[in-house]
Scaffold this motif. Structure first.
Motif, PDB file in Angstrom:
ATOM      1  N   HIS A   1       0.816  -1.204   0.000  1.00 13.51           N
ATOM      2  CA  HIS A   1       0.000   0.000   0.000  1.00 13.51           C
ATOM      3  C   HIS A   1       0.855   1.261   0.000  1.00 13.51           C
ATOM      4  O   HIS A   1       0.463   2.275  -0.577  1.00 13.51           O
ATOM      5  N   SER A   2       2.008   1.203   0.642  1.00 15.21           N
ATOM      6  CA  SER A   2       2.868   2.393   0.716  1.00 15.21           C
ATOM      7  C   SER A   2       3.848   2.483  -0.439  1.00 15.21           C
ATOM      8  O   SER A   2       3.976   3.533  -1.075  1.00 15.21           O
ATOM      9  N   VAL A   3       4.542   1.390  -0.729  1.00 13.90           N
ATOM     10  CA  VAL A   3       5.584   1.427  -1.759  1.00 13.90           C
ATOM     11  C   VAL A   3       4.991   1.792  -3.116  1.00 13.90           C
ATOM     12  O   VAL A   3       5.519   2.652  -3.838  1.00 13.90           O
TER      13      VAL A   3
ATOM     14  N   ALA B   1       7.241   6.376 -10.999  1.00 12.93           N
ATOM     15  CA  ALA B   1       8.073   6.785 -12.133  1.00 12.93           C
ATOM     16  C   ALA B   1       8.611   5.576 -12.882  1.00 12.93           C
ATOM     17  O   ALA B   1       8.735   5.592 -14.117  1.00 12.93           O
ATOM     18  N   VAL B   2       8.944   4.513 -12.141  1.00 10.35           N
ATOM     19  CA  VAL B   2       9.413   3.276 -12.765  1.00 10.35           C
ATOM     20  C   VAL B   2       8.247   2.449 -13.270  1.00 10.35           C
ATOM     21  O   VAL B   2       8.253   1.924 -14.380  1.00 10.35           O
ATOM     22  N   TRP B   3       7.207   2.347 -12.434  1.00 10.83           N
ATOM     23  CA  TRP B   3       6.053   1.496 -12.717  1.00 10.83           C
ATOM     24  C   TRP B   3       5.362   1.900 -14.014  1.00 10.83           C
ATOM     25  O   TRP B   3       4.922   1.049 -14.796  1.00 10.83           O
ATOM     26  N   THR B   4       5.250   3.222 -14.261  1.00 12.55           N
ATOM     27  CA  THR B   4       4.531   3.692 -15.437  1.00 12.55           C
ATOM     28  C   THR B   4       5.325   3.534 -16.737  1.00 12.55           C
ATOM     29  O   THR B   4       4.823   3.880 -17.799  1.00 12.55           O
ATOM     30  N   ARG B   5       6.543   3.009 -16.649  1.00 10.55           N
ATOM     31  CA  ARG B   5       7.229   2.612 -17.874  1.00 10.55           C
ATOM     32  C   ARG B   5       6.597   1.351 -18.458  1.00 10.55           C
ATOM     33  O   ARG B   5       6.751   1.069 -19.655  1.00 10.55           O
ATOM     34  N   TYR B   6       5.926   0.596 -17.619  1.00 15.70           N
ATOM     35  CA  TYR B   6       5.344  -0.683 -18.032  1.00 15.70           C
ATOM     36  C   TYR B   6       3.821  -0.679 -17.967  1.00 15.70           C
ATOM     37  O   TYR B   6       3.164  -1.396 -18.735  1.00 15.70           O
ATOM     38  N   VAL B   7       3.265   0.106 -17.060  1.00 16.56           N
ATOM     39  CA  VAL B   7       1.811   0.202 -16.917  1.00 16.56           C
ATOM     40  C   VAL B   7       1.376   1.578 -17.415  1.00 16.56           C
ATOM     41  O   VAL B   7       1.867   2.594 -16.923  1.00 16.56           O
ATOM     42  N   PRO B   8       0.484   1.652 -18.386  1.00 16.63           N
ATOM     43  CA  PRO B   8       0.061   2.957 -18.916  1.00 16.63           C
ATOM     44  C   PRO B   8      -0.503   3.849 -17.810  1.00 16.63           C
ATOM     45  O   PRO B   8      -1.280   3.377 -16.966  1.00 16.63           O
TER      46      PRO B   8
END
Length: 249
Positions: A64-66, A74-81
């Motif tokens: 829930h926090s991370v 910033a990293v996650w949205t390289r793979y998830v729109p």
């Protein structure tokens, strides 16, 4: 076609969340009809139940926090729109809560029991009030953005979200984090506190205090001096205790 998928995915994540949220209320409150609750389910020796339950609480806190931190996004949205990033966060929260429901081992040793009908009724009332505060607070800060529907809808309509503006509607005039205050009330208000319920309440209370510290760093980055001033004049969780300005560096 892609934008239709975004909207459908967001709607499914939200619908699942509503079901999981309602079950969470039943789980914490040991409500009739719920097959698995905080005090009802597969029992195990304390040497197994305690570490498993602690691990489940920690899993929820970490997820829930991370996943909510800007650096992760910033990293996650390289793979998830980006239009479905929040919905994916909601979906992962759904999954972690379901794991908690299925994996929790009741620890039913009594800590306190309130048998007087008036006292029990007051505690049940506070339990319900806590959940009501949680729900209302989500609408005060933008319910549909919080759960990812707005992002998918804006993608469908080719709209851009407005620049966030700091405001303090209703509960937010009294405390900075009414949503967390509602959860604390819901987790602690019970006429029958067991060891397992106490463990969950303590574990999630610790998580929320850590989460507030992390969130306020992000809020200061977003709103700057306006949020600093708000933080210095408005209590964190309990109305009437004065402002609070914990270190965020």
């Amino acid at each position: 076609m892609t934008r239709i998928f975004y909207l459908l995915y967001a709607a499914i994540a939200y619908a699942i969340f509503l079901a999981v949220f309602l079950y969470l209320i039943a789980f914490v409150g040991n409500l009739p009809g719920a097959p698995l609750t905080i005090d009802r389910g597969p029992e195990a020796a304390i040497t197994l139940a305690l570490p498993v339950n602690v691990a489940l609480i920690a899993l929820f806190g970490l997820q829930h926090s991370v996943m909510a931190r800007p650096a992760f996004k910033a990293v996650w949205t390289r793979y998830v729109p980006p239009p479905i990033e929040r919905s994916t966060y909601v979906m992962m929260t759904n999954l972690v809560l379901v794991i908690l429901f299925l994996g929790w081992h009741p620890m039913t040793a009594p800590v306190w029991t309130v048998e007087h009908p008036v006292g029990a009724a007051i505690l049940w009332g506070l339990f319900g009030l806590g959940w009501a505060i949680v729900l209302v607070s989500t609408f005060l800060i933008n319910h549909f953005e919080l759960f990812g529907l707005q992002q998918a809808w804006f993608a469908w309509r080719a709209r851009t979200a407005a620049t966030p503006v700091l405001h303090q509607p209703l509960f937010y005039k009294l405390v900075r984090h009414p949503l967390y205050a509602g959860f604390l009330l819901a987790f602690w208000a019970t006429p029958a506190m067991t060891a397992g319920h106490l463990l969950l309440a303590v574990g999630l209370s610790i998580y929320m205090l850590i989460a507030i510290r992390l969130e306020e760093r992000n809020l200061i980055d977003t709103f700057g001096a306006d949020y600093v001033a708000y933080r210095e004049t408005t209590p964190m969780l309990v109305p009437g205790l004065g402002g609070s300005a914990p270190r965020t560096d």
